[in-house]
Write an enzyme that holds these catalytic residues in place. Structure first.
Site, PDB file in Angstrom:
ATOM      1  CD  GLU A   1      -4.195   6.284  11.063  1.00 39.39           C
ATOM      2  OE1 GLU A   1      -5.302   5.717  11.001  1.00 39.39           O
ATOM      3  OE2 GLU A   1      -3.826   7.152  10.259  1.00 39.39           O
ATOM      4  CG  ASP A   2      -1.788   1.870  10.793  1.00 34.55           C
ATOM      5  OD1 ASP A   2      -2.640   2.317  11.569  1.00 34.55           O
ATOM      6  OD2 ASP A   2      -1.951   1.786   9.561  1.00 34.55           O
TER       7      ASP A   2
ATOM      8  CG  HIS B   1       0.330   7.099   3.952  1.00 29.55           C
ATOM      9  ND1 HIS B   1       0.940   6.252   3.057  1.00 29.55           N
ATOM     10  CD2 HIS B   1      -0.915   6.577   4.147  1.00 29.55           C
ATOM     11  CE1 HIS B   1       0.110   5.275   2.728  1.00 29.55           C
ATOM     12  NE2 HIS B   1      -1.027   5.450   3.370  1.00 29.55           N
TER      13      HIS B   1
ATOM     14  CG  HIS C   1      -1.747   1.251   1.352  1.00 32.20           C
ATOM     15  ND1 HIS C   1      -2.599   1.735   0.398  1.00 32.20           N
ATOM     16  CD2 HIS C   1      -1.769   2.158   2.383  1.00 32.20           C
ATOM     17  CE1 HIS C   1      -3.144   2.881   0.812  1.00 32.20           C
ATOM     18  NE2 HIS C   1      -2.643   3.156   2.012  1.00 32.20           N
TER      19      HIS C   1
ATOM     20  CG  ASP D   1      -4.116   6.840   2.195  1.00 35.58           C
ATOM     21  OD1 ASP D   1      -3.900   5.626   2.020  1.00 35.58           O
ATOM     22  OD2 ASP D   1      -4.688   7.284   3.221  1.00 35.58           O
TER      23      ASP D   1
END
Length: 623
Positions: A85-86, A81, A56, A146
């Protein structure tokens, strides 16, 4: 790990090669470092398809580098990106390795986790993305890349997730891409959204479209061949593209024109693309091609749209015209330069000088600031989406100044765009010299003059006849701040301030006012006496109430003029409707006007009653 690394590095290396054409070796090394960090950070993660997650970020970085043609830092941000967050990495880790600029870009596209959201997680995310426009449009472009890859791979998601993501895309991301001039991104996003929201309808239109392509192939080939021949005979070097519109575009036309698939025109268009040195040569060549084609083909009257001299608000430029083919159908022709085609694909990033991008986004930024400031008066997303529109028109002031408005905007939208005070006090419009209602829908090229009156006030109904953010916000603010009655009037007796009234409290907490001699009030008092409330129904300067009076008398010269003069000049009241009938010299006239109170009405009626030959004046109910 080595096998995994080699498998996906090939895709990343193609991105490095694309970038190497426009950035230096030092920046390429930073992009490589970002890729390495993304691989390390996501190494344990999988997508919903079961594939390694790293595919991705690689895909997003490719869109940013290849399709949007951005520089090194946005590509680095694309690789990273989802890292903050992850994974366990933080913004500070990004800042330390890649600098403040990359940290800012990654921060914008990282969803902020909160215990409590202002409205919802989704709306807060929209706010965060749009806030970045104030500083740098590149962050939004990374987010659009995205979203584009997520939509391209949405098939692996559950139906409920598909609906959520597709709904966000159609509501926010596709219109945003359109607003930024990214025509190809906008088209693909809205079409993918339609595909996942309404798969059966999408497949039906796609199947019908494929049938049309087959049935039209021979005729279109013949038409295009003739166009090529004409261009070649006149020494014009150009390439020609036949482009079919997507199912979503066809569906939108079906809905706007309230027709079925077979009655939608413009399912395809033909684009003639030439090369030119500068804008002057572009205009010259476009007009020359137009002249050559219309010397042979019949032109549809009024079909020319010159978007070169008057670009759309998102920067789109081209020269459009419709020509009659041998089968008696109109062919839509777009005449564009290579520069115009490239700009249509890259939008606000096509000519990337800082001044150019700043000028491009200036109006959009102003709207966003205003939306944020007035969000207590108007829902934030309502305000934002009112500034997103699929198509626009250019109209003109009498002085020749061009004003860009959404398609189907009205003279009211124009008035508020000129100035909020012009909109609030608008009375009439002159459109191309013709006296018109302010609610009249405008068309490209119209010249509009707005007539105002300082004493005039907006009608609440106007809110249904405006499209622009500025008009919506100004009207909503006006009616929010206007004194509103905390009660409603009986529809039978229509009490006025100064009448003897009684109030009854309704189940929803509102109060209905009745004249004390109203039969409905008497009935309710006898059956529901416990809900009677005391009410002070006093005159208010900002509240006007419509009334109707009936006037009977003996006809004479100037009688009607004297009645009108009495109401408008002596009593300073505005007439909204007047009907008069004369039978055997007996005149019966009904007049509608508005008053502040029963005392003002009685004063007007007494004044009318004193007019020579008027025999009777009575108040009648307006149904």
């Amino acid at each position: 790990m080595n096998t995994f690394y080699q498998e996906y590095k090939t895709g990343a290396e193609s991105i490095f090669k694309i970038l190497a054409k426009r950035v230096d070796d030092k920046q390429i090394q930073l992009v490589c470092n970002a890729y390495e960090l993304a691989v390390e950070a996501h190494k344990e993660q999988k997508r919903k398809t079961g594939e390694p997650y790293i595919i991705h970020p690689i895909a997003v970085a490719r869109i940013v580098a290849e399709e949007l043609e951005l520089g090194a830092n946005p590509v680095i941000a694309a690789f990273l990106h989802d890292v903050v967050e992850d994974t366990q990495y933080t913004i500070e880790d990004i800042r330390e390795r890649f600098g403040d600029d990359v940290a800012f870009l990654v921060g914008v596209v990282t969803k902020q986790k909160k215990k409590k959201y202002d409205k919802s997680k989704q709306v807060d995310n929209y706010r965060q993305i749009l806030a970045s426009v104030q500083y740098d449009v590149r962050a939004i472009l990374v987010k659009l890349a995205d979203r584009l890859h997520n939509m391209r791979t949405l098939a692996s998601m559950r139906p409920d997730k598909q609906m959520k993501i597709a709904g966000e895309t159609d509501y926010f991301y596709a219109p945003l891409a359109n607003r930024l001039g990214l025509y190809h991104v906008k088209t693909e996003l809205e079409n993918l959204s339609f595909h996942y929201r309404c798969p059966r309808e999408y497949e039906h239109i796609e199947r019908m479209l494929n049938g049309v392509k087959q049935s039209e192939e021979e005729n279109l080939t013949s038409f295009i061949s003739k166009v090529c021949e004409l261009l070649e005979d006149n020494g014009i070097r150009a390439r020609i593209e036949l482009r079919y519109r997507m199912p979503y575009s066809i569906w939108r036309k079906m809905r706007s024109k309230v027709c079925d698939f077979h009655h939608v025109d413009g399912k395809h268009y033909i684009r003639i693309i030439y090369d030119a040195k500068d804008l002057h040569e572009e205009k010259k060549l476009s007009l020359y091609i137009y002249s050559v084609l219309t010397d042979y083909f019949k032109e549809r009257p009024g079909s020319v749209a010159n978007y070169i001299n008057a670009p759309k608000e998102n920067g789109y430029q081209s020269f459009h015209v419709k020509l009659l083919n041998d089968q008696g159908c109109w062919e839509e022709i777009h005449i564009s330069s290579e520069r115009m085609v490239r700009n249509s694909r890259l939008g606000c990033t096509a000519e990337r000088t800082e001044e150019n991008v700043k000028a491009w986004l200036e109006k959009f930024k102003a709207v966003l600031k205003d939306v944020a400031y007035h969000s207590h008066e108007m829902d934030y997303m309502d305000g934002v989406t009112a500034s997103f529109y699929n198509d626009d028109i250019m109209v003109f002031t009498p002085q020749g100044k061009g004003i860009i408005l959404p398609k189907d905007a009205t003279a009211l939208d124009f008035a508020f765009e000129i100035h909020s005070e012009v909109g609030l006090h608008a009375v009439y419009a002159r459109i191309n010299g013709k006296l018109s209602s302010v609610k009249t829908v405008l068309h490209r090229g119209d010249c509009i003059e707005i007539g105002t009156d300082e004493s005039a006030e907006p009608d609440e109904e106007w809110q249904k006849h405006v499209l622009t953010y500025k008009a919506k916000r100004t009207l909503r603010s006006y009616f929010t701040n206007k004194v509103v009655m905390s009660y409603q009037r009986c529809r039978c007796c229509h009490p006025l301030p100064g009448d003897e009234v009684v109030g009854f409290k309704n189940l929803d907490g509102t109060i209905t006012l009745y004249k004390r001699n109203c039969q409905e009030a008497i009935r309710r008092a006898s059956e529901q006496g416990d809900i009677i409330v005391a009410v002070d129904f006093e005159e208010n300067d900002s509240c006007l109430f419509p009334v109707r009076v009936c006037i009977r008398g003996v006809d004479r010269h100037h009688l009607l003029i004297d009645i009108v003069s009495c109401i408008t000049e002596k009593q300073n009241l505005s007439i909204s409707q007047l009907n008069t009938v004369t039978t055997d010299r007996i005149v019966e006239t009904s007049v509608d006007f508005s008053v502040h109170s029963v005392n003002e009405l009685e004063q007007a009626m007494n004044s009318i009653g004193n007019i020579e030959n008027v025999d009777e004046v009575s108040r009648i109910d307006i149904e």
